[in-house]
Design an enzyme around this catalytic site. Sequence first.
Site, PDB file in Angstrom:
ATOM      1  N   SER A   1      79.776 -17.845  23.163  1.00 21.07           N
ATOM      2  CA  SER A   1      80.998 -18.648  23.456  1.00 21.07           C
ATOM      3  C   SER A   1      82.082 -17.659  24.406  1.00 21.07           C
ATOM      4  CB  SER A   1      81.987 -18.655  22.299  1.00 21.07           C
ATOM      5  OG  SER A   1      82.367 -17.836  21.455  1.00 21.07           O
TER       6      SER A   1
ATOM      7  N   SER B   1      78.440 -13.877  20.547  1.00 21.49           N
ATOM      8  CA  SER B   1      79.148 -14.454  21.799  1.00 21.49           C
ATOM      9  C   SER B   1      79.642 -13.383  22.605  1.00 21.49           C
ATOM     10  CB  SER B   1      80.180 -15.323  21.221  1.00 21.49           C
ATOM     11  OG  SER B   1      79.674 -16.357  21.100  1.00 21.49           O
TER      12      SER B   1
ATOM     13  N   LYS C   1      89.884 -13.300  26.074  1.00 23.50           N
ATOM     14  CA  LYS C   1      89.332 -14.328  25.775  1.00 23.50           C
ATOM     15  C   LYS C   1      90.553 -15.267  25.066  1.00 23.50           C
ATOM     16  CE  LYS C   1      85.388 -16.160  22.722  1.00 23.50           C
ATOM     17  NZ  LYS C   1      84.268 -16.033  21.889  1.00 23.50           N
TER      18      LYS C   1
END
Length: 510
Positions: A157, A181, A82
């Site tokens: 997210s 997330s 990420k």
Amino acid sequence: MSSLPIHTEFGSIDALRRALRDHKISALEVADSALQAIQASTSLNAFLHVDPDLTREQARAADALLAKGGAPALTGIPIAHKDVFVTRGWRTTAASKMLANYVSPFDATVVSRLQQVGAVSLGKLNCDEFAMGSGSENSAFGPVHNPWNPERVPGGSSGGSAAAVAASLVLASTGTDTGGSVRQPAALCGVSGIKPTYGTVSRFGMVAFGSSLDQAGPIAHNALDLLELLDPMSGYDERDSTSLESCDGAPNRPGRIRGEFDTTSAQFSAAGAQPLKGLRIGVPSEFFNNGLADNVAQAVDDALRTCESLGARRVKISLPRTRLSIPAYYVIAPAEASSNLSRYDGVRYGHRAESYTDLADMTSRSRAEGFGPEVKRRILVGTYVLCQGYYDAYYLQAQRVRRMIANDFQQAFAEHCDVIMGPVTPTVAKRIGDNREDPTADWLADIYTLGVSLAGLPAMSIPCGFSADPAPLPIGLQIIGNYFREGQLLAIADRYQQATDWHQRKPGQR
Ligand code: GLN
């Protein structure tokens, strides 16, 4: 599909590892085919940065280790990070214009630990700006699309992390979970994800959002692959002030979770490793409220039935402050964010406005230009609740509620159940753009994940079904454990996945 990378033929990290060790295939071949697949899937917008030279360099190093023998556990395994984990050599943007050209001089601990065990990084994954959001629509570089249906969000997210695994571009990825997330995008993309106990994985080098909540966790197809990443990722790190030295008396270091996983399975090994046998599953009534879609309720109920058929028992429990987790979280997380994001002032790093009159003007213009609307909303809310005069009414009150929420979980574990199960999300993935007019609609949909984050507990999401209409969109089952019970959660999920095949379904193959 012609562009499916080679690693998809193996289906699990362990199978690919054996092929690599037996020299049936090289790490470079694996990396090259993944790079090609990523190139062919740019419409998903899952990746923000790909650097074939860096990836190939890592793959060649992996091949050298494999040739020598005794290579570490993840040598040659294709993963991606990420874009909130800082990485030397690759840009780290946190999906924000503010950090559009930022290259860190060091690696996040999670990144270096996975590299140390030989994993090959395919690049950096798109997400909500500074991890604020639930649909990966808040990225300054455009939304991520759900591989099951490109008109739908992948969740957020860590939407790029879940989409990249679901689309088989990598075998596993890293994500971060501040209020859901890792779990929520895993659920909406039909993959597995785990958020470990707060403090077990180092936050060093993770772009900070809500520091008392932020925790890294892996996303993969199944529980065993999650174990392969989570175990080496975790461990005490002196560079993170909230990193734990020990977990319930056991040193916090790689091997702890694998050890607990083995014990959990071995405990029941007389019956053939049955971590669900005799397990008391707490089912909170508050998780099955009006807002829960029928198809999600049905899939979760079916999953609970499967768990019962494997020896578990359902126990009705109550987590009475579930509803309060939304206001508490949306006070605490923005408060911490407003403080964490004050460092982006255009002076040392980050976006700087081109024209300004004086220092104050430069800071305010740089921040106005660099941050997107959701991030600004959080900074405004956070600054407000921390103001003298409002601090007691909002921030302090939210902290009290947070304590009560944590106590509710502890009471459930002490008196009624071993683990808690329920939905991850109230509905399947929404359409991209659906909540554009009302950003708080997304906040409300976090209801089942926020309490766990406020309490700092470990929890995971595994695929447990699909919607029929609109078809087919994945549904996730949430499994919540007591502190440091990551191994138990993974053993339970693994047992469930031996009995079901939801986790094996791939977009376009159903
Ligand atoms: N959806 C939540 C938020 O927007 C959680 C985000 C996260 O866990 N990073 O804050």
